[in-house]
Enzyme design. Structure first.
Site, mmCIF file in Angstrom:
data_model
loop_
_atom_site.group_PDB
_atom_site.id
_atom_site.type_symbol
_atom_site.label_atom_id
_atom_site.label_comp_id
_atom_site.label_asym_id
_atom_site.label_seq_id
_atom_site.Cartn_x
_atom_site.Cartn_y
_atom_site.Cartn_z
ATOM 1 N N ASP A 114 1.046 1.060 -1.641
ATOM 2 C CA ASP A 114 0.085 0.012 -1.316
ATOM 3 C C ASP A 114 0.173 -0.389 0.150
ATOM 4 O O ASP A 114 -0.826 -0.526 0.831
ATOM 5 C CB ASP A 114 0.287 -1.217 -2.247
ATOM 6 C CG ASP A 114 1.739 -1.704 -2.328
ATOM 7 O OD1 ASP A 114 2.619 -1.158 -1.633
ATOM 8 O OD2 ASP A 114 1.994 -2.649 -3.107
ATOM 9 N N ASP A 117 5.410 -1.645 5.267
ATOM 10 C CA ASP A 117 5.828 -2.903 5.886
ATOM 11 C C ASP A 117 7.034 -2.590 6.782
ATOM 12 O O ASP A 117 6.876 -2.078 7.882
ATOM 13 C CB ASP A 117 6.130 -3.880 4.745
ATOM 14 C CG ASP A 117 6.435 -5.294 5.186
ATOM 15 O OD1 ASP A 117 5.866 -5.736 6.178
ATOM 16 O OD2 ASP A 117 7.248 -5.969 4.522
ATOM 17 N N LYS A 145 1.387 -2.603 8.135
ATOM 18 C CA LYS A 145 1.765 -3.795 8.925
ATOM 19 C C LYS A 145 2.734 -3.322 9.995
ATOM 20 O O LYS A 145 3.944 -3.498 9.861
ATOM 21 C CB LYS A 145 2.527 -4.766 8.016
ATOM 22 C CG LYS A 145 1.787 -5.969 7.525
ATOM 23 C CD LYS A 145 2.799 -6.937 6.895
ATOM 24 C CE LYS A 145 2.293 -7.532 5.625
ATOM 25 N NZ LYS A 145 3.309 -8.321 4.914
ATOM 26 N N VAL A 167 0.085 -10.369 1.892
ATOM 27 C CA VAL A 167 -1.203 -10.103 1.238
ATOM 28 C C VAL A 167 -1.009 -9.800 -0.243
ATOM 29 O O VAL A 167 0.041 -9.296 -0.656
ATOM 30 C CB VAL A 167 -1.958 -8.951 1.938
ATOM 31 C CG1 VAL A 167 -2.496 -9.386 3.278
ATOM 32 C CG2 VAL A 167 -1.076 -7.712 2.091
ATOM 33 N N ARG A 179 -2.052 -8.970 -8.869
ATOM 34 C CA ARG A 179 -2.343 -7.536 -8.726
ATOM 35 C C ARG A 179 -3.784 -7.210 -9.118
ATOM 36 O O ARG A 179 -4.373 -6.259 -8.640
ATOM 37 C CB ARG A 179 -1.399 -6.704 -9.613
ATOM 38 C CG ARG A 179 0.052 -6.706 -9.152
ATOM 39 C CD ARG A 179 0.788 -5.550 -9.829
ATOM 40 N NE ARG A 179 2.234 -5.698 -9.799
ATOM 41 C CZ ARG A 179 3.021 -5.322 -8.790
ATOM 42 N NH1 ARG A 179 2.505 -4.799 -7.705
ATOM 43 N NH2 ARG A 179 4.323 -5.471 -8.867
HETATM 44 P P1 IMP Z 1 8.787 -1.965 2.967
HETATM 45 O O1 IMP Z 1 9.896 -1.244 2.277
HETATM 46 O O2 IMP Z 1 9.261 -3.189 3.691
HETATM 47 O O3 IMP Z 1 7.914 -1.088 3.835
HETATM 48 O O4 IMP Z 1 7.874 -2.607 1.870
HETATM 49 C C1 IMP Z 1 7.089 -1.903 1.090
HETATM 50 C C2 IMP Z 1 6.888 -2.609 -0.230
HETATM 51 O O5 IMP Z 1 7.018 -4.027 -0.129
HETATM 52 C C3 IMP Z 1 5.481 -2.349 -0.657
HETATM 53 O O6 IMP Z 1 5.460 -1.255 -1.538
HETATM 54 C C4 IMP Z 1 5.083 -3.642 -1.319
HETATM 55 O O7 IMP Z 1 5.361 -3.548 -2.690
HETATM 56 C C5 IMP Z 1 5.963 -4.706 -0.748
HETATM 57 N N1 IMP Z 1 5.245 -5.523 0.268
HETATM 58 C C6 IMP Z 1 5.395 -5.512 1.596
HETATM 59 N N2 IMP Z 1 4.567 -6.378 2.212
HETATM 60 C C7 IMP Z 1 3.862 -6.952 1.213
HETATM 61 C C8 IMP Z 1 2.793 -7.937 1.203
HETATM 62 O O8 IMP Z 1 2.304 -8.458 2.220
HETATM 63 N N3 IMP Z 1 2.318 -8.266 -0.021
HETATM 64 C C9 IMP Z 1 2.786 -7.722 -1.194
HETATM 65 N N4 IMP Z 1 3.758 -6.792 -1.217
HETATM 66 C C10 IMP Z 1 4.283 -6.419 -0.018
HETATM 67 MG MG MG Z 2 5.397 -2.211 -4.064
#
Ligand code: IMP
Ligand code: MG
Length: 192
Positions: A114, A117, A145, A167, A179
């Site tokens: 999705d 981040d 992001k 978000v 969701r």
């Molecule tokens: P990362 O490991 O920090 O890149 O995060 C990835 C996971 O964190 C994604 O698969 C999302 O499930 C969750 N995530 C990150 N940012 C958001 C947000 O703004 N809203 C909802 N879920 C998020």
């Molecule tokens: Mg996720």
């Protein structure tokens, strides 16, 4: 509103319609047309390859359901589960549960999530998938992001870049809620 407050109140008093208000950031029409464009791009790029799409559950399930319907190729679909979030905070400790059912040896994998981040989740899953000896792994995210990146990773296909706001909707959750919103939104701060 913090994670504890909302989850405690939800488990007893609040009905789902009493969730905090949201403000659309990416509406349904924009989502739809961008997902169709991405599907066409993927169709062109994977035309000569044996494609397996792997969705990161649960966040990517709405996105992947629309995306694969815009991929005009023979392809297989599977999913893998990863967790790191509680409320709006990432624990930084990504856990992968491999519930893959398909053999991806020698296949061209497109990993779909999705949102990208910090990059920890996607990079950890890519690393894991590579141990299963696919012919390659490419990545596709609905949202990016870039301002939050901790791990050096770029997705091969990106739907929309978003600012550093939390978000929800179209698969993305806050404590497992929201969701099912058909668009991507931000949660409005509570008044008063
Ligand atoms: P990362 O490991 O920090 O890149 O995060 C990835 C996971 O964190 C994604 O698969 C999302 O499930 C969750 N995530 C990150 N940012 C958001 C947000 O703004 N809203 C909802 N879920 C998020
Ligand atoms: Mg996720």
């Amino acid at each position: 509103m913090d994670g504890n407050t909302i989850s405690k109140s939800m488990s007893c008093l609040l009905k789902p319609h009493a969730l905090g208000a949201t403000k659309a950031l990416i509406d349904q029409n924009k989502l739809k047309s961008r997902v169709v464009e991405m599907g066409a791009e993927i169709t062109a790029n994977f035309a000569d390859r044996r494609l397996t799409v792997i969705a990161v559950s649960n966040g990517a399930i709405l996105f992947v359901a629309d995306l694969v319907r815009s991929i005009d190729l023979p392809m297989q679909l599977d999913s893998i589960t990863a967790y790191s979030y509680s409320g709006t905070k990432s624990s930084g400790d990504v856990k992968i549960f491999s519930d893959l059912k398909l053999d991806i040896t020698g296949r061209s994998v497109l990993l779909v999530d999705d949102i990208l981040d910090t990059g920890r989740t996607l990079s950890k899953i890519v690393e894991f998938l590579k141990t299963l000896e696919p012919s390659g792994v490419e990545t596709c995210v609905l949202l990016d992001k870039p301002s939050r990146r901790v791990v050096d990773i770029k997705a091969d296909y990106i739907g929309f870049e978003v600012p550093d706001v939390f978000v929800v909707g179209y698969g993305l959750d806050y404590n497992e809620y929201y969701r099912n919103l058909p668009y991507v939104a931000v949660i409005e701060p509570e008044k008063g």
